[in-house]
Write a protein that holds these residues in place. Structure first.
Motif, PDB file in Angstrom:
ATOM      1  N   ASN A  66       0.824  -1.202   0.000  1.00  0.00           N
ATOM      2  CA  ASN A  66       0.000   0.000   0.000  1.00  0.00           C
ATOM      3  C   ASN A  66       0.866   1.263   0.000  1.00  0.00           C
ATOM      4  O   ASN A  66       2.097   1.186  -0.051  1.00  0.00           O
ATOM      5  N   ASP A  67       0.241   2.414   0.063  1.00  0.00           N
ATOM      6  CA  ASP A  67       0.977   3.673  -0.049  1.00  0.00           C
ATOM      7  C   ASP A  67       1.925   3.911   1.118  1.00  0.00           C
ATOM      8  O   ASP A  67       2.841   4.730   1.026  1.00  0.00           O
ATOM      9  N   ASP A  68       1.716   3.213   2.239  1.00  0.00           N
ATOM     10  CA  ASP A  68       2.614   3.321   3.384  1.00  0.00           C
ATOM     11  C   ASP A  68       3.698   2.251   3.372  1.00  0.00           C
ATOM     12  O   ASP A  68       4.474   2.144   4.328  1.00  0.00           O
ATOM     13  N   GLY A  69       3.727   1.453   2.302  1.00  0.00           N
ATOM     14  CA  GLY A  69       4.720   0.398   2.207  1.00  0.00           C
ATOM     15  C   GLY A  69       4.350  -0.873   2.945  1.00  0.00           C
ATOM     16  O   GLY A  69       5.160  -1.797   3.031  1.00  0.00           O
ATOM     17  N   GLY A  70       3.134  -0.926   3.486  1.00  0.00           N
ATOM     18  CA  GLY A  70       2.713  -2.095   4.244  1.00  0.00           C
ATOM     19  C   GLY A  70       2.106  -3.181   3.374  1.00  0.00           C
ATOM     20  O   GLY A  70       1.572  -2.906   2.294  1.00  0.00           O
ATOM     21  N   LYS A 114       7.255   2.038   4.960  1.00  0.00           N
ATOM     22  CA  LYS A 114       7.971   3.299   4.757  1.00  0.00           C
ATOM     23  C   LYS A 114       8.544   3.872   6.046  1.00  0.00           C
ATOM     24  O   LYS A 114       9.377   4.774   6.006  1.00  0.00           O
ATOM     25  N   GLU A 115       8.096   3.364   7.184  1.00  0.00           N
ATOM     26  CA  GLU A 115       8.676   3.777   8.457  1.00  0.00           C
ATOM     27  C   GLU A 115       9.790   2.842   8.897  1.00  0.00           C
ATOM     28  O   GLU A 115      10.377   3.013   9.966  1.00  0.00           O
ATOM     29  N   GLY A 116      10.075   1.838   8.054  1.00  0.00           N
ATOM     30  CA  GLY A 116      11.210   0.965   8.314  1.00  0.00           C
ATOM     31  C   GLY A 116      10.908  -0.288   9.102  1.00  0.00           C
ATOM     32  O   GLY A 116      11.835  -0.988   9.523  1.00  0.00           O
ATOM     33  N   TYR A 132      11.627   2.658  20.516  1.00  0.00           N
ATOM     34  CA  TYR A 132      11.005   3.913  20.133  1.00  0.00           C
ATOM     35  C   TYR A 132      11.881   4.771  19.233  1.00  0.00           C
ATOM     36  O   TYR A 132      11.647   5.944  19.060  1.00  0.00           O
ATOM     37  N   GLY A 133      12.891   4.170  18.633  1.00  0.00           N
ATOM     38  CA  GLY A 133      13.718   4.883  17.670  1.00  0.00           C
ATOM     39  C   GLY A 133      13.355   4.481  16.261  1.00  0.00           C
ATOM     40  O   GLY A 133      12.454   3.698  16.013  1.00  0.00           O
ATOM     41  N   GLY A 134      14.063   5.029  15.282  1.00  0.00           N
ATOM     42  CA  GLY A 134      13.953   4.578  13.903  1.00  0.00           C
ATOM     43  C   GLY A 134      12.683   4.966  13.191  1.00  0.00           C
ATOM     44  O   GLY A 134      12.290   4.330  12.222  1.00  0.00           O
ATOM     45  N   GLY A 135      12.004   6.005  13.630  1.00  0.00           N
ATOM     46  CA  GLY A 135      10.898   6.507  12.822  1.00  0.00           C
ATOM     47  C   GLY A 135       9.519   6.092  13.252  1.00  0.00           C
ATOM     48  O   GLY A 135       8.557   6.353  12.557  1.00  0.00           O
TER      49      GLY A 135
END
Length: 274
Positions: free
Chosen positions: A173-177, A207-209, A256-259
């Motif tokens: 999807n548009d969020d990379g999921g 997209k958030e990794g 809680y790191g990495g986006g």
């Protein structure tokens, strides 16, 4: 806001009255407020748990029978939602672009999914943000299990319907999921295993990794708090290890790191204002 009497009747569970209105000439495709009667049937049939007193339908007509009657009276099977449905039910799903079939999948309503497919619904439809029926049935954009996306048992049946209809298991999807990201959040090992057996990629990052393993581990903020699925984490580690892929599980100091949405560089999640 332009809501028709037909849609309003359905929203209140008056299915028999809605059938009467159809017989008297009501437009099954009236959707000035943003969605038509067929979508409203799905929504009323599948309310979010705990968000309002249970609706008590009137008359003898079932939601499925009314859906069939709407279709017989010319309801557009794949009519798109043009405005978010705001009925106080919590959801992360941007409904714009969704069809009745996608909304049935979001509710994990296999019965209605089959009915719509038999009537010619497009099994490959997507929302404006690229969500497929398989994704939302699996758990993409779910708030909590059993609240806005059906029970886990219902979801197993719904994803099977979507897969049988030909849904792409690795669609993004548009969020990379992917659908596997949704299954990771829902935390149903039967769905995860089914997807992997069907060729789902285990190492896709959104997209958030975040990979599906990281989602299952509660690394990504998806709802008002982080939800960890220990048994699903264990399954992902097993599946990744068997395929020679990285399977490291992040510890709480890294979560809680990495986006992660609003959590970058934070060691303690902030309070969520609902």
């Amino acid at each position: 806001d332009g809501t028709s009497a037909l849609v309003l009747a359905i929203a209140n569970g008056h299915y028999e009255l809605a059938g009467f209105l159809l017989d008297e000439g009501a437009d099954p495709n009236a959707a000035k407020q943003g969605w038509a009667a067929l979508v409203q049937v799905i929504r009323t049939k599948n309310p979010s748990v705990g968000q309002a007193p249970p609706l008590i339908p009137t008359g003898q007509m079932s939601p499925a029978r009314l859906a069939e009657k709407l279709i017989t009276h010319g309801a557009e099977i794949d009519a798109r939602i043009t405005q978010q449905i705001r009925d106080r039910y919590r959801t992360h799903l941007d409904m714009v672009g969704a069809t009745a079939y996608i909304m049935a999948a979001k509710a994990a309503d296999a019965e209605m999914m089959r009915l719509l497919l038999a009537a010619g619904a497009d099994p490959f439809a997507r929302t404006q943000t690229g969500r497929t029926a398989l994704m939302v049935a699996a758990g993409i954009d779910m708030w909590y299990v059993d609240e806005d996306s059906g029970t886990n048992e219902d979801a197993v049946e719904a994803v099977k319907v979507a897969l049988q209809a030909g849904s792409d298991i690795n669609a993004v999807n548009d969020d990379g999921g992917t659908a596997l990201h949704g299954a990771a959040f829902r935390g149903v090992n039967e769905i995860v295993q089914l997807f992997v057996d069907r060729g789902a990629r285990l190492d896709v990052r959104n997209k958030e990794g975040f990979t599906p393993l990281m989602v299952a581990n509660g690394d990504q903020r998806i709802s008002c708090n982080l939800q960890r699925r220990p048994e699903t984490v264990e399954l992902f580690v097993k599946l990744l290890t068997e395929r020679g892929l990285p399977a490291r599980v992040r510890d709480p100091d890294e979560k809680y790191g990495g986006g992660s949405r609003g959590y970058t560089n934070l060691q303690t999640p902030p309070k969520c204002n609902q």
